[in-house]
Write a protein that holds these residues in place. Sequence first.
Motif, PDB file in Angstrom:
ATOM      1  N   MET A   1       0.849  -1.199   0.000  1.00 41.38           N
ATOM      2  CA  MET A   1       0.000   0.000   0.000  1.00 41.38           C
ATOM      3  C   MET A   1       0.880   1.242   0.000  1.00 41.38           C
ATOM      4  O   MET A   1       1.917   1.282   0.662  1.00 41.38           O
ATOM      5  N   LEU A   2       0.495   2.245  -0.750  1.00 39.96           N
ATOM      6  CA  LEU A   2       1.293   3.456  -0.878  1.00 39.96           C
ATOM      7  C   LEU A   2       1.361   4.229   0.433  1.00 39.96           C
ATOM      8  O   LEU A   2       0.378   4.300   1.180  1.00 39.96           O
ATOM      9  N   THR A   3       2.517   4.813   0.704  1.00 33.52           N
ATOM     10  CA  THR A   3       2.720   5.638   1.901  1.00 33.52           C
ATOM     11  C   THR A   3       3.265   6.991   1.469  1.00 33.52           C
ATOM     12  O   THR A   3       4.317   7.074   0.822  1.00 33.52           O
ATOM     13  N   VAL A   4       2.567   8.050   1.836  1.00 33.72           N
ATOM     14  CA  VAL A   4       2.998   9.381   1.406  1.00 33.72           C
ATOM     15  C   VAL A   4       4.130   9.891   2.305  1.00 33.72           C
ATOM     16  O   VAL A   4       4.282   9.457   3.456  1.00 33.72           O
ATOM     17  N   ASN A   5       4.899  10.779   1.764  1.00 30.70           N
ATOM     18  CA  ASN A   5       5.943  11.489   2.508  1.00 30.70           C
ATOM     19  C   ASN A   5       5.267  12.650   3.232  1.00 30.70           C
ATOM     20  O   ASN A   5       4.946  13.673   2.626  1.00 30.70           O
ATOM     21  N   ARG A   6       5.030  12.495   4.539  1.00 32.99           N
ATOM     22  CA  ARG A   6       4.240  13.496   5.257  1.00 32.99           C
ATOM     23  C   ARG A   6       4.930  14.858   5.269  1.00 32.99           C
ATOM     24  O   ARG A   6       4.269  15.899   5.160  1.00 32.99           O
ATOM     25  N   GLU A   7       6.237  14.868   5.411  1.00 34.00           N
ATOM     26  CA  GLU A   7       6.943  16.151   5.445  1.00 34.00           C
ATOM     27  C   GLU A   7       6.749  16.909   4.130  1.00 34.00           C
ATOM     28  O   GLU A   7       6.471  18.116   4.122  1.00 34.00           O
ATOM     29  N   LEU A   8       6.871  16.182   3.030  1.00 37.25           N
ATOM     30  CA  LEU A   8       6.661  16.804   1.726  1.00 37.25           C
ATOM     31  C   LEU A   8       5.205  17.217   1.548  1.00 37.25           C
ATOM     32  O   LEU A   8       4.908  18.294   1.009  1.00 37.25           O
ATOM     33  N   LEU A   9       4.291  16.375   2.010  1.00 35.81           N
ATOM     34  CA  LEU A   9       2.873  16.674   1.931  1.00 35.81           C
ATOM     35  C   LEU A   9       2.565  18.008   2.606  1.00 35.81           C
ATOM     36  O   LEU A   9       1.916  18.884   2.026  1.00 35.81           O
ATOM     37  N   GLU A  10       3.017  18.170   3.834  1.00 36.84           N
ATOM     38  CA  GLU A  10       2.701  19.397   4.578  1.00 36.84           C
ATOM     39  C   GLU A  10       3.374  20.614   3.950  1.00 36.84           C
ATOM     40  O   GLU A  10       2.788  21.699   3.881  1.00 36.84           O
ATOM     41  N   SER A  11       4.597  20.449   3.495  1.00 40.92           N
ATOM     42  CA  SER A  11       5.300  21.555   2.857  1.00 40.92           C
ATOM     43  C   SER A  11       4.567  22.008   1.600  1.00 40.92           C
ATOM     44  O   SER A  11       4.340  23.218   1.392  1.00 40.92           O
ATOM     45  N   ASN A  12       4.177  21.059   0.766  1.00 43.98           N
ATOM     46  CA  ASN A  12       3.439  21.395  -0.459  1.00 43.98           C
ATOM     47  C   ASN A  12       2.075  21.990  -0.146  1.00 43.98           C
ATOM     48  O   ASN A  12       1.597  22.889  -0.848  1.00 43.98           O
ATOM     49  N   PHE A  13       1.446  21.494   0.900  1.00 38.84           N
ATOM     50  CA  PHE A  13       0.139  21.997   1.312  1.00 38.84           C
ATOM     51  C   PHE A  13       0.203  23.484   1.637  1.00 38.84           C
ATOM     52  O   PHE A  13      -0.586  24.291   1.119  1.00 38.84           O
ATOM     53  N   PHE A  14       1.119  23.877   2.495  1.00 40.68           N
ATOM     54  CA  PHE A  14       1.202  25.279   2.890  1.00 40.68           C
ATOM     55  C   PHE A  14       1.604  26.168   1.703  1.00 40.68           C
ATOM     56  O   PHE A  14       1.151  27.309   1.603  1.00 40.68           O
ATOM     57  N   GLU A  15       2.431  25.630   0.825  1.00 40.25           N
ATOM     58  CA  GLU A  15       2.800  26.384  -0.366  1.00 40.25           C
ATOM     59  C   GLU A  15       1.582  26.601  -1.258  1.00 40.25           C
ATOM     60  O   GLU A  15       1.387  27.690  -1.818  1.00 40.25           O
ATOM     61  N   LEU A  16       0.744  25.576  -1.391  1.00 40.42           N
ATOM     62  CA  LEU A  16      -0.447  25.685  -2.226  1.00 40.42           C
ATOM     63  C   LEU A  16      -1.482  26.621  -1.609  1.00 40.42           C
ATOM     64  O   LEU A  16      -2.118  27.418  -2.308  1.00 40.42           O
ATOM     65  N   VAL A  17      -1.658  26.523  -0.287  1.00 39.07           N
ATOM     66  CA  VAL A  17      -2.599  27.419   0.393  1.00 39.07           C
ATOM     67  C   VAL A  17      -2.193  28.874   0.196  1.00 39.07           C
ATOM     68  O   VAL A  17      -3.031  29.766   0.025  1.00 39.07           O
ATOM     69  N   LYS A  18      -0.888  29.123   0.204  1.00 38.73           N
ATOM     70  CA  LYS A  18      -0.374  30.495   0.104  1.00 38.73           C
ATOM     71  C   LYS A  18      -0.639  31.112  -1.254  1.00 38.73           C
ATOM     72  O   LYS A  18      -0.617  32.342  -1.408  1.00 38.73           O
ATOM     73  N   ALA A  19      -0.902  30.293  -2.257  1.00 34.51           N
ATOM     74  CA  ALA A  19      -1.172  30.814  -3.603  1.00 34.51           C
ATOM     75  C   ALA A  19      -2.625  31.273  -3.691  1.00 34.51           C
ATOM     76  O   ALA A  19      -3.536  30.440  -3.704  1.00 34.51           O
ATOM     77  N   PRO A  20      -2.881  32.575  -3.749  1.00 29.16           N
ATOM     78  CA  PRO A  20      -4.274  33.043  -3.876  1.00 29.16           C
ATOM     79  C   PRO A  20      -4.877  32.483  -5.161  1.00 29.16           C
ATOM     80  O   PRO A  20      -4.221  32.463  -6.203  1.00 29.16           O
ATOM     81  N   SER A  21      -6.091  32.036  -5.086  1.00 29.70           N
ATOM     82  CA  SER A  21      -6.704  31.441  -6.279  1.00 29.70           C
ATOM     83  C   SER A  21      -8.210  31.661  -6.245  1.00 29.70           C
ATOM     84  O   SER A  21      -8.992  30.725  -6.364  1.00 29.70           O
ATOM     85  N   THR A  22      -8.601  32.925  -6.063  1.00 30.67           N
ATOM     86  CA  THR A  22     -10.010  33.254  -5.951  1.00 30.67           C
ATOM     87  C   THR A  22     -10.755  32.877  -7.224  1.00 30.67           C
ATOM     88  O   THR A  22     -10.355  33.246  -8.329  1.00 30.67           O
ATOM     89  N   SER A  23     -11.821  32.151  -7.065  1.00 29.34           N
ATOM     90  CA  SER A  23     -12.583  31.642  -8.204  1.00 29.34           C
ATOM     91  C   SER A  23     -13.117  32.787  -9.058  1.00 29.34           C
ATOM     92  O   SER A  23     -13.550  33.822  -8.555  1.00 29.34           O
ATOM     93  N   GLY A  24     -13.037  32.584 -10.372  1.00 31.01           N
ATOM     94  CA  GLY A  24     -13.533  33.592 -11.291  1.00 31.01           C
ATOM     95  C   GLY A  24     -12.589  34.756 -11.489  1.00 31.01           C
ATOM     96  O   GLY A  24     -13.021  35.837 -11.921  1.00 31.01           O
ATOM     97  N   THR A  25     -11.294  34.555 -11.199  1.00 31.69           N
ATOM     98  CA  THR A  25     -10.284  35.596 -11.409  1.00 31.69           C
ATOM     99  C   THR A  25      -9.032  34.969 -12.022  1.00 31.69           C
ATOM    100  O   THR A  25      -8.842  33.752 -11.991  1.00 31.69           O
TER     101      THR A  25
END
Length: 550
Positions: free
Chosen positions: A1-25
């Motif tokens: 069964m696949l196991t994710v790299n949690r450290e990479l997961l969290e790092s990518n998560f916060f980077e993605l959250v930081k990217a503003p992406s308001t719908s319709g813009t």
Amino acid sequence: MLTVNRELLESNFFELVKAPSTSGTVDENLSTATIVKQFEAMPYFQKNPKFLQCYPIPNDGFDRKVVTALVKGNGKSNKTIILMGHTDVVDVSDYGKNQDVAYEPEKLMKRLDPNSMNADARNDFESGEWIFGRGVMDMKCGVSVSIAMLEAASRNQEELSGNLLFVGVPDEENNSLGMIAASENLLELSQAHDLNYVACIDGESQFPYYPGDSNKYIYQGTLGKFVLMAYAVGKETHGGDSLTGLNANLIISELTRRIELNMDLSDSYEEEVFSPPTSLKQTDTKQHYNVKTPESAYAYYNFLTANQSPKYFFDKVKELAVQAMTDSLDKQRRETEKFFEMSNSKGSFYDWTPKVFSYSDLVEMAKEHGGQAFEEHMKGCMDEWRKQPEMDQRILAVKMMEEVYSFCPDKDPKIILFYVPPYYPHIKPTTETPEKAKANKVVEMVSDYAKKEFNEDVGVERFFTGLCDLSFVSLQNAEDVISNIMPNMPNWGFRYELPVETIKKLDLPVMNIGPYGKDAHKNTERLHKDYSFRIYPQLLAYAIKEMLKA
């Protein structure tokens, strides 16, 4: 069964959250670029760049794109699981003075005042177990876990008896143009890479069923929705001579009174009953103050579906619209009679009859009366509207209807009914194919696995009630869409369209397995860290393993 790299997961998560992406813009492109960068950092995609693609949404005024990333397994099977998620978020206006840090959870949480929150949000904040911020639950976490799952698969190709395909789409919070376009991309990819899709898994966070609901859920299907607009035409008059006209606001109010929270217009599936329709907007069409009564007014209503087709409700509303027109005309006549009686005077009455038309009725009248001039006029209007990509789809529908109506000779009071975007087909759990039956079973197995491995009670629900892009990979009322919605949605084929035949061909088994969060679209939006980063990825990996089994 696949196991994710949690450290990479969290790092990518916060980077993605930081990217503003308001719908319709245009800001939606920022999250798309971030996702592409995260995939490009993986050795697998550096070696196989052709498996990472961006597909522009056709005729999109903001140049938004669908992102797909494919990880192929050991070659023993062409079974493929789609991991999908939307990359846009709602705006941050509700954060007030904290708008500037709404995309940066660490900074935001230093500013938040727990005393300003309700008790549930305050308790979660003070526990230290939750992350607050725009998009953390809806749905940057689900997207990030899907990306992490592909990264894990790329490191363990020999263990993967099948393929994983990531699909990231914009515009879900608006009109779902991203997923509508992606359905075409999915067919292209299946042919280009010999992919046999066995399931489409969305990563939306669960939605509570009642205030304070702290339960966790996974889903076998999704609710649908459609938006029905009613446009009322009255007869304008001077406000000081009100009995000589018919106020369009009266007509539309009579209809809203009959539709709003009417349980006879709610849908059900077996023992489950869903919320009744509600008005999302009601207004007249006057642009500024004057002493004339409004000649027209409109309202649009949100309907949820789980079993019935939109046409079923359209026909019911048409009956209610006749009642609304009848009562409006009766009131006008009754009050006029009372005026004559009280003023000891005599006069005549308007002899209007209740009239209700569909948009397709209107188009036929306009074609018959306007001929080639009508066709040329509408073409000219559309050329102008193409220059305004930011125009709201509902406003566009009203403008299109009004232009059509201008060619109709009948100007008596009436109600005109039509659909406006967006339309989300429902997907109810079914066993009509072995693959769909298996998907339903796997969702139940994931629930059992959560209890056995983590002592987590994760409920199985048949419908995801928050509405999601799963709606566009299967179509269970296709013929009604073709015969009823297409001819009665002004925007259809111009700025909005579902690729009906493509969705019918896809016809995919679906499920939603997501993180644990609360308060989507609120300034207390939050994500439970342990469940979302530790448990949820393992539940998803388990579902993938079971769906790819022979």
